[in-house]
Design an enzyme around this catalytic site. Sequence first.
Site, PDB file in Angstrom:
ATOM      1  N   ASP A  93      11.550   0.977  13.695  1.00  0.00           N
ATOM      2  CA  ASP A  93      10.828   2.014  12.387  1.00  0.00           C
ATOM      3  C   ASP A  93      11.374   1.462  10.951  1.00  0.00           C
ATOM      4  OD1 ASP A  93       9.181   4.778  12.711  1.00  0.00           O
ATOM      5  OD2 ASP A  93      10.230   4.611  10.865  1.00  0.00           O
ATOM      6  N   PHE A  99      -4.192   8.519  24.990  1.00  0.00           N
ATOM      7  CA  PHE A  99      -4.720   9.748  25.302  1.00  0.00           C
ATOM      8  C   PHE A  99      -3.564  10.803  25.488  1.00  0.00           C
ATOM      9  CE2 PHE A  99      -7.422   6.499  26.843  1.00  0.00           C
ATOM     10  CZ  PHE A  99      -8.538   6.515  25.853  1.00  0.00           C
ATOM     11  N   LEU A 100      -2.555  10.603  24.733  1.00  0.00           N
ATOM     12  CA  LEU A 100      -1.462  11.516  24.862  1.00  0.00           C
ATOM     13  C   LEU A 100      -1.552  12.933  24.253  1.00  0.00           C
ATOM     14  CD1 LEU A 100       1.577   9.278  24.087  1.00  0.00           C
ATOM     15  CD2 LEU A 100       0.603   9.541  26.447  1.00  0.00           C
ATOM     16  N   GLY A 106     -11.622  30.151  20.970  1.00  0.00           N
ATOM     17  CA  GLY A 106     -10.797  30.843  20.226  1.00  0.00           C
ATOM     18  C   GLY A 106     -10.755  30.551  18.641  1.00  0.00           C
ATOM     19  N   CYS A 117      -4.939  14.997  15.869  1.00  0.00           N
ATOM     20  CA  CYS A 117      -6.094  13.994  16.408  1.00  0.00           C
ATOM     21  C   CYS A 117      -7.529  14.541  16.004  1.00  0.00           C
ATOM     22  CB  CYS A 117      -5.942  13.790  17.650  1.00  0.00           C
ATOM     23  SG  CYS A 117      -4.728  12.466  18.023  1.00  0.00           S
ATOM     24  N   LYS A 170      -9.052  15.012  12.412  1.00  0.00           N
ATOM     25  CA  LYS A 170      -8.786  13.720  11.582  1.00  0.00           C
ATOM     26  C   LYS A 170      -9.851  12.585  12.398  1.00  0.00           C
ATOM     27  CE  LYS A 170      -5.424  10.810  12.767  1.00  0.00           C
ATOM     28  NZ  LYS A 170      -5.736   9.407  13.367  1.00  0.00           N
TER      29      LYS A 170
HETATM   30  C1  UDX Z   1      -5.473  15.671  21.623  1.00  0.00           C
HETATM   31  C2  UDX Z   1      -6.160  15.015  22.848  1.00  0.00           C
HETATM   32  O1  UDX Z   1      -6.270  15.732  23.888  1.00  0.00           O
HETATM   33  C3  UDX Z   1      -5.345  13.708  23.107  1.00  0.00           C
HETATM   34  O2  UDX Z   1      -5.779  12.969  24.379  1.00  0.00           O
HETATM   35  C4  UDX Z   1      -5.389  12.678  22.144  1.00  0.00           C
HETATM   36  O3  UDX Z   1      -4.610  11.570  22.289  1.00  0.00           O
HETATM   37  C5  UDX Z   1      -4.704  13.473  20.793  1.00  0.00           C
HETATM   38  O4  UDX Z   1      -5.508  14.696  20.525  1.00  0.00           O
HETATM   39  P1  UDX Z   1      -3.630  17.011  21.251  1.00  0.00           P
HETATM   40  O5  UDX Z   1      -3.849  17.228  19.763  1.00  0.00           O
HETATM   41  O6  UDX Z   1      -1.932  16.960  21.614  1.00  0.00           O
HETATM   42  O7  UDX Z   1      -4.149  16.185  22.091  1.00  0.00           O
HETATM   43  O8  UDX Z   1      -3.837  18.420  21.880  1.00  0.00           O
HETATM   44  P2  UDX Z   1      -4.854  19.283  22.827  1.00  0.00           P
HETATM   45  O9  UDX Z   1      -4.107  19.802  23.906  1.00  0.00           O
HETATM   46  O10 UDX Z   1      -5.970  18.329  23.306  1.00  0.00           O
HETATM   47  O11 UDX Z   1      -5.391  20.551  21.948  1.00  0.00           O
HETATM   48  C6  UDX Z   1      -5.965  20.113  20.613  1.00  0.00           C
HETATM   49  C7  UDX Z   1      -6.231  21.662  19.776  1.00  0.00           C
HETATM   50  O12 UDX Z   1      -7.459  22.202  20.388  1.00  0.00           O
HETATM   51  C8  UDX Z   1      -5.117  22.375  19.844  1.00  0.00           C
HETATM   52  O13 UDX Z   1      -5.244  23.278  18.393  1.00  0.00           O
HETATM   53  C9  UDX Z   1      -5.686  23.571  20.842  1.00  0.00           C
HETATM   54  O14 UDX Z   1      -5.364  25.103  20.764  1.00  0.00           O
HETATM   55  C10 UDX Z   1      -7.341  23.355  21.021  1.00  0.00           C
HETATM   56  N1  UDX Z   1      -7.902  23.711  22.124  1.00  0.00           N
HETATM   57  C11 UDX Z   1      -7.697  22.980  23.177  1.00  0.00           C
HETATM   58  C12 UDX Z   1      -8.798  24.830  22.076  1.00  0.00           C
HETATM   59  O15 UDX Z   1      -9.011  25.540  20.986  1.00  0.00           O
HETATM   60  N2  UDX Z   1      -9.419  25.124  23.383  1.00  0.00           N
HETATM   61  C13 UDX Z   1      -9.365  24.269  24.252  1.00  0.00           C
HETATM   62  O16 UDX Z   1      -9.875  24.608  25.475  1.00  0.00           O
HETATM   63  C14 UDX Z   1      -8.480  23.176  24.380  1.00  0.00           C
END
Ligand code: UDX
Length: 426
Positions: free
Chosen positions: A31, A158-159, A259, A266, A269
């Site tokens: 980094d 896909f984390l 909600g 992610c 963006k």
């Molecule tokens: C996401 C993808 O899941 C992941 O595969 C990708 O690599 C990066 O983006 P992340 O941003 O860490 O991961 O969170 P995630 O758990 O998917 O939730 C994203 C947002 O959606 C959160 O704000 C969460 O509160 C919201 N969400 C998620 C909902 O409002 N309802 C749902 O049913 C699921």
Amino acid sequence: MASLAVVGLGYVGLIHAVGFTLIGHRVVGYDVNRSVVESLRRGRPHIYEPGLEEALRRALEGGRLKFTDFLEDAVAESEAAFIAVGTPSAPDGSADLSQVEAAARAVGRAMRGKKWYLVVVKSTVPPGTTESLVAGAVAEESGAELGVGFSVASNPEFLREGTALEDFFKPDRVVIGAGDEKAASFLLDVYRPIEAPKIVMKPREAELVKYVSNVFLALKISFANEVGLLAKKLGVDTYRVFEAVGLDRRIGPHYFSAGLGFGGSCFPKDLRAYIKLGDRQGVDLHIAKASYVVNEYMLQYAVELLEKHLGDLRGRKIGILGLAFKPNTDDVRESRGVELAKILVARGAVVYVHDPVAVEKAKAVLGNAVVYVEDPQFLVDNTEAVVIATAWPQYEELNYTNTIVIDGRRVKKAREAKIYEGIAWA
Ligand code: UDX
């Protein structure tokens, strides 16, 4: 065992550096930020992720993980570099690829003199980036020929924050967008210890897989939210509906939690970048656009519900519970809580906020525009209405009986409120 360099130790890079080490590889994490490198050497992650500190310590103990702020060292000691730098939104919404290009150029310069090297793009980039921008930059800087002196690949991640390590070790699939046979067989070897379907495809296909996955998940959430707006009017509990709908195996139960909408590093963006990609190709991506619009509207709707009960918001004391974009992270990027705070401040409200871990990061965005409260019960007791923006478990412990709650995350206990409004359910 392979020798790997990871370029960029942000969220994605660090999880991969640690993960690759723990599945048996030798890894050098690079980094530009020296203080990040020094803190990681001491076993202290600069990001909050459950289990990461422990995993980092184990990885360092084995002696196969090193950190450096000299890219030349990282490349010299490895056979492949995984570029995991940021691709933030440019002002027009498209993916800003300047960090990816700079990393590819730096790797290109550092790999001069090597017989063969593999450059893997982990960052989320528009289809075609790996084969054009990245391969071009590496060829130019290294003087090597693509397919002979070096190969390229796209290997999207896909984390999910909060479960990133588990997602690394037990992914649903590993997507390998290989520029040639050599890249494919190298990456299949790297991921051999991981039990999951491995799909080998072209780089541009793999790059599109990443966008399509995120856009589809974001779409499921917006769909549930839109259904929720209707269900609320009809006096129906959206969650009961999706419980039944989700049992259809063609549909599945996930990502239908209605909600306040999605935030994070992610979904918003990538959705913008994907829409922009369509614009550039002359394809109007109606579904993606609609899902973005619905997501923004959920914030607007929270404001409408506040106005329904409080009237003009100027001077009114409003609390926001939760600034992290979801529980188990201190990440506030595009979090609904932070975005809502901005809107309420602009409306002249006096905004009180609470979050168990994300306050420091939120301060960098919201500054003195809001009042930071340490005790969430104090926030509930000293405001006229509360919006629940993150589903932190501790919000199930509060006493809401004397206030108005706009519940954006389905907190059961909040139903005891004097006035309760589920944002997308009755
Ligand atoms: C996401 C993808 O899941 C992941 O595969 C990708 O690599 C990066 O983006 P992340 O941003 O860490 O991961 O969170 P995630 O758990 O998917 O939730 C994203 C947002 O959606 C959160 O704000 C969460 O509160 C919201 N969400 C998620 C909902 O409002 N309802 C749902 O049913 C699921």
